[in-house]
Design an enzyme around this catalytic site. Structure first.
Site, PDB file in Angstrom:
ATOM      1  N   HIS A 115      -7.468 -20.879   9.198  1.00 54.46           N
ATOM      2  CA  HIS A 115      -7.806 -22.075   9.416  1.00 54.46           C
ATOM      3  C   HIS A 115      -6.665 -23.376   8.365  1.00 54.46           C
ATOM      4  CE1 HIS A 115     -11.837 -22.472   5.928  1.00 54.46           C
ATOM      5  NE2 HIS A 115     -11.776 -23.614   6.992  1.00 54.46           N
TER       6      HIS A 115
ATOM      7  N   HIS B 262      -6.953 -27.749   8.613  1.00 55.00           N
ATOM      8  CA  HIS B 262      -7.261 -28.877   8.892  1.00 55.00           C
ATOM      9  C   HIS B 262      -5.492 -30.259   8.765  1.00 55.00           C
ATOM     10  CE1 HIS B 262     -11.475 -27.143   7.798  1.00 55.00           C
ATOM     11  NE2 HIS B 262     -11.077 -27.256   7.318  1.00 55.00           N
TER      12      HIS B 262
ATOM     13  N   ASN C 164     -12.625 -30.336  12.879  1.00 57.06           N
ATOM     14  CA  ASN C 164     -13.358 -31.633  12.415  1.00 57.06           C
ATOM     15  C   ASN C 164     -12.343 -32.703  12.518  1.00 57.06           C
ATOM     16  OD1 ASN C 164     -12.168 -30.130  10.569  1.00 57.06           O
ATOM     17  ND2 ASN C 164     -13.175 -31.043   8.757  1.00 57.06           N
TER      18      ASN C 164
ATOM     19  N   ASP D  27     -16.783 -25.222  11.050  1.00 64.20           N
ATOM     20  CA  ASP D  27     -16.490 -25.783  10.396  1.00 64.20           C
ATOM     21  C   ASP D  27     -16.326 -27.043   8.936  1.00 64.20           C
ATOM     22  OD1 ASP D  27     -14.831 -24.699   7.594  1.00 64.20           O
ATOM     23  OD2 ASP D  27     -12.460 -25.629   8.742  1.00 64.20           O
TER      24      ASP D  27
ATOM     25  N   HIS E 261     -14.105 -18.369   3.857  1.00 65.70           N
ATOM     26  CA  HIS E 261     -13.925 -18.597   2.545  1.00 65.70           C
ATOM     27  C   HIS E 261     -15.066 -18.139   1.940  1.00 65.70           C
ATOM     28  CE1 HIS E 261     -16.607 -21.967   4.218  1.00 65.70           C
ATOM     29  NE2 HIS E 261     -15.573 -22.830   4.123  1.00 65.70           N
TER      30      HIS E 261
ATOM     31  N   ASP F 281      -7.473 -22.991   4.411  1.00 63.46           N
ATOM     32  CA  ASP F 281      -8.842 -23.836   4.033  1.00 63.46           C
ATOM     33  C   ASP F 281      -7.430 -25.307   3.975  1.00 63.46           C
ATOM     34  OD1 ASP F 281     -10.686 -26.090   5.048  1.00 63.46           O
ATOM     35  OD2 ASP F 281     -12.007 -24.509   3.063  1.00 63.46           O
TER      36      ASP F 281
ATOM     37  N   HIS G 161      -6.050 -34.689   1.543  1.00 62.67           N
ATOM     38  CA  HIS G 161      -7.037 -35.863   1.521  1.00 62.67           C
ATOM     39  C   HIS G 161      -6.232 -36.671   0.395  1.00 62.67           C
ATOM     40  CE1 HIS G 161     -10.803 -34.478   2.908  1.00 62.67           C
ATOM     41  NE2 HIS G 161     -10.516 -33.418   2.043  1.00 62.67           N
TER      42      HIS G 161
END
Length: 482
Positions: free
Chosen positions: A58, A60, A92, A188, A264, A337, A341
């Protein structure tokens, strides 16, 4: 070559030596043995533990489309730094990883894909290292979107991505395609929508892949509904937003036999529903993340939007219930996860700041402090939750160190003599992934030393225990702070 002397095998307590090729390893600044990259070095590894490498199903990595947050290069370096040898990249991306051809060169992220000559995001990521001429120090699988563009309007088309699955047309694939297969389905970031639910379960049924479900949906709210949301003056998200998705998908798993893996999970009521489904024998698994084990929504008062997640951090009672769900085996595995950012984005306030935190580089320490030091589980169980079980979800097997030793040990060795695992001499090393752990090491989390591009974590300054010191892929040392 680097030789680790007197290291302990995680599940048998056998003391062995390990030899590994250190050429080209990523050494953390200040590591004492960087000379191992240029010559032979011995390290006394007494007190350290050799375990199968961590796996995170999981993550990104924001590539393509948002590489100002994270790239494949920085994300993989962060993973290796955290002791991870295998990760599953969520879909994503921008464009979304749905298998659809990228046709509009002016669409966000499209130019990055088309510049490599690749036709879709799956091809782009499978061939990333070769096309960008960069080393990627971890192995990775890919998760395909449940819906086209992750828009939730129309399910993806199996013919657009089935060829990327392992075992489908492998004789025609190149090495990069074989190394980075599609191994799961997910939207997701969003739960599968009601309008695509039947079609997505049909896709999972036909392909045989698990549905990895973001088990939470809300149309309003930014943080957990309760005293903290009211103190902040921020609209809240009720805890049953998670339960509704969990109960809906359990019912579909009962109907279809599709393996549903819930991401999660964060509430006591959801864990209760999952326990009942497992007792029924349904194909249900679940994960939770370090932040749901270690933080409650009260952390919002201290850390602000650095503690804004989706699902949101829940009550202290839910946090304790999450730890208990790990202890009683309801939780199958731990995943980070990892959601990079920029700090500028995170400073926009609770209503506008994006959800998520980074987690790869401090997950083991945070989980060890909370779960092992907290008396919930043992060191050995934590390794199972971060390595063995995630690898199983991804369709792989974690490295069995004892089996490898039995296969590779010189038959002429004196009976009872310490065994040497010489990885440099292993013939078939492709599946080997190992991590060297200092299970009792105390250290402070410093995001400024992270290899990720991002710094959005509430764990900065935390004093934790347990640290990955080296990551090994195949015959090679991928990362070291030894």
């Amino acid at each position: 070559m680097l030789t680790l002397r007197n290291i302990r095998v995680w599940d048998t307590d056998e003391i062995i030596d390990v030899k590994v090729d250190a050429t080209g390893a990523l050494f953390e600044a200040g590591a004492a043995n960087v000379n191992a990259a240029h010559g032979d070095a011995d390290i006394d590894a007494t007190g350290l533990t050799l375990a199968p490498g961590f796996a995170d199903p999981h993550v990104h990595f924001r590539d393509p489309g948002q590489t100002y947050k994270e790239s494949m290069t920085s994300g993989c370096a962060a993973a290796a730094s955290g002791g991870y040898t295998d990760v599953l990249i969520m879909p994503n991306t921008v464009p979304a990883m749905d298998g659809e051809p990228v046709s509009d060169p002016d669409a966000p992220g499209a130019a990055e894909v088309l510049a490599t000559g690749r036709t879709d995001v799956i091809d782009f990521l499978q061939h990333y290292a070769a096309d960008h001429d960069v080393p990627l120090p971890v192995r990775y699988d890919l998760c395909v979107c449940a819906s086209k563009g992750r828009a939730g309007q129309e399910a993806t088309e199996l013919e657009h991505w089935r060829r990327h699955m392992s075992g489908v047309g492998d004789e025609a694939k190149d090495a990069d395609q074989l190394a980075h297969p599609v191994t799961s389905i997910s939207d997701d970031g969003s739960a599968v929508t009601p309008q695509t639910l039947d079609a997505v379960f049909a896709l999972a049924k036909e392909s045989g892949l698990p549905l990895i479900e973001h088990c939470e949906h809300h149309d309003t709210g930014a943080v957990n509904e309760g005293p903290v949301s009211r103190e902040l003056g921020v609209p809240g998200i009720p805890e049953d937003t998670e339960l509704r998705i969990v109960e809906r998908d359990i019912a579909k798993a009962r109907e279809t036999g599709v393996h549903v893996h819930f991401q999660h999970v964060s509430t006591a009521i959801s864990f209760d529903a999952i326990r009942k489904a497992k007792a029924e024998g349904l194909p249900i698994t679940c994960e939770t993340a370090p932040h749901y084990l270690s933080l409650s929504d009260e952390a919002l008062l201290k850390y602000g939007t650095l503690a804004k997640m989706n699902p949101p951090l829940r009550s202290e009672a839910d946090r304790k219930a999450t730890c208990e769900a790990v202890a009683d085996g309801t939780v199958d595995l731990l995943a980070t996860d990892h959601a990079p950012h920029t700090m500028e984005e995170k400073e926009r306030g609770f209503l506008d700041a994006p959800n998520g935190i980074i987690g790869l580089e401090c997950a083991y320490g945070v989980c060890h402090r909370t779960l092992v030091d907290g008396g919930y589980i043992s060191d050995r169980r934590l390794i199972e939750l971060m390595s063995v079980n995630p690898m199983n979800l991804m369709g792989h097997e974690a490295t069995d160190i004892t089996a490898l030793l039995d296969r590779e040990t010189d038959a002429s060795r004196e009976p009872g003599a310490k065994r040497l695992l010489d990885l440099t001499a292993v013939q078939d090393a492709d599946g080997i992934g190992l991590v060297v752990l200092a299970t009792d090491a105390a250290w402070a989390v410093d995001p400024e030393r992270f290899h990720s591009k991002a710094r959005n974590t509430p764990f900065g300054g935390w004093n934790v225990t347990g640290r990955p010191l080296a990551t090994i892929i195949g015959r090679t040392l991928a990362f070291s702070r030894l």
